[in-house]
Scaffold this active site. Structure first.
Site, PDB file in Angstrom:
ATOM      1  N   LYS A  86       0.814  -1.224   0.000  1.00 30.98           N
ATOM      2  CA  LYS A  86       0.000   0.000   0.000  1.00 30.98           C
ATOM      3  C   LYS A  86       0.846   1.272   0.000  1.00 30.98           C
ATOM      4  CE  LYS A  86      -3.916  -1.857   2.554  1.00 30.98           C
ATOM      5  NZ  LYS A  86      -4.873  -1.671   3.644  1.00 30.98           N
ATOM      6  N   ASP A 108      -9.931   2.378   2.501  1.00 35.01           N
ATOM      7  CA  ASP A 108     -10.060   1.640   3.772  1.00 35.01           C
ATOM      8  C   ASP A 108     -10.895   2.433   4.776  1.00 35.01           C
ATOM      9  OD1 ASP A 108      -8.703  -0.739   3.282  1.00 35.01           O
ATOM     10  OD2 ASP A 108      -6.755   0.150   3.730  1.00 35.01           O
TER      11      ASP A 108
END
Ligand code: NAP
Length: 287
Positions: A71, A107
């Site tokens: 990420k 997220d």
């Protein structure tokens, strides 16, 4: 689903990825909406991410997701980065827009949406967030953008993510209307003071995750109070020890399953411009 010469590819990169629920969630959504897309998982362990991304560009994928440890690493290979992803310092969703790779972070969007679905109003009071790693960073930024008035970020001062906690608080104070501060998780008095005034406590550390299901992210739970909401983004197990103890005290609780669902819903919209058939997917794979 019928694979054709026109089928576009999307995927998940990271390691490990074989356990991921994302292929089931997205492929079923593509099938239900009659979209000629397919979604696979690729384990990047020991691979050069830069080369991997170049191959995905050459194959003209519609987009991809990233999980640990990619990420943060992806950021240097993107052409454009959405403001929230820049504040977070990580992207979990990339859209290919005519050859340009655009990084986003869904997220925290998923977390905020999952809590709103339970009826929680982020503007109603202060929030304490345990952890300052990848998931916590996204939650902190999106909760701040979602109207949390005060955010206490609790992390071990001697921990790896403490510098990130300080950076995050600065970014949030500079870029949003939320007032953020950082508290050492080992400073029991300060931790109790912060949690006592909160309407929401969120565990975004990995403490309590299988196989260490007896572990608690807080050494003393006496600061929890009836009426507050305690949420844990861990989804294995679905009911962590923290949630079980919080329920005994009279707190409302929620686990990490729906954060997973709604971060996927947000990524789906970024890629396709369409609404994922979320309720069907939820009933089939998440409940
Ligand atoms: P990460 O970047 O490695 O961050 C882990 C965090 O946990 C850090 O803040 C770390 O603090 C803290 N921590 C670890 N051990 C600790 C301990 N013994 N005591 C206190 N703090 C401790 O991991 P992540 O990607 O953010 O993931 C964190 C958790 O969220 C995992 O359980 C993951 O499965 C879950 N998650 C759920 C979703 C969902 O959709 N529901 C999405 C992403 C992640 P230090 O810096 O002090 O080590």
């Amino acid at each position: 689903m019928q694979i054709s010469g026109h089928t576009r590819l999307g995927c998940l990169l990271g390691s490990p990825v074989a356990h991921s629920i994302s292929p089931a969630m997205y492929n079923e959504s593509f099938r239900l909406l009659n979209l000629d897309y397919v979604y696979l998982c690729f384990d990047t362990k020991g691979k050069d991410l830069k080369t991997f991304v170049q191959v995905l560009r050459d194959m003209n994928v519609f987009g991809f997701n990233l999980t640990m440890p990619d990420k943060e690493r992806i950021m240097e290979y993107l052409d454009e980065i959405q403001e929230a992803a820049r504040m977070i310092g990580a992207a979990n969703t990339v859209k290919n827009e005519g050859g340009r790779l655009i990084g986003c972070n869904t997220d925290g969007v998923g977390y905020v949406r999952s809590m709103q679905k339970t009826g929680y109003d982020f503007t109603c009071g202060p929030m304490s967030l345990l952890g300052a790693g990848g998931a916590a960073s996204s939650i902190a930024v999106w909760a701040a953008l979602g109207g949390v008035p005060v955010l206490h970020i609790l992390n071990r001062k001697n921990g790896r993510s403490f510098p990130n906690a300080l950076r995050l608080a600065d970014q949030i104070n500079a870029g949003t209307g939320c007032r953020a501060d950082v508290i050492d998780l080992n400073d029991t008095k300060a931790v109790h003071g912060a949690i006592s005034e909160c309407t929401l406590l969120t565990n975004a550390t990995s403490v309590g995750m299988a196989p260490n299901t007896e572990s608690l992210p807080l050494s003393d739970l006496s600061c929890l109070h009836p009426g507050m909401t305690v949420s844990d983004i861990i989804y294995n197990p679905r009911r962590t020890r923290l949630l079980c103890e919080a329920e005994k005290i009279g707190c409302s609780t929620s686990n990490g399953m729906y954060m997973l669902l709604y971060q996927g819903e947000a990524a789906f919209r970024i890629w396709t411009g369409m609404d994922m058939p979320t309720e069907t997917i939820r009933a089939k794979f998440f409940d």
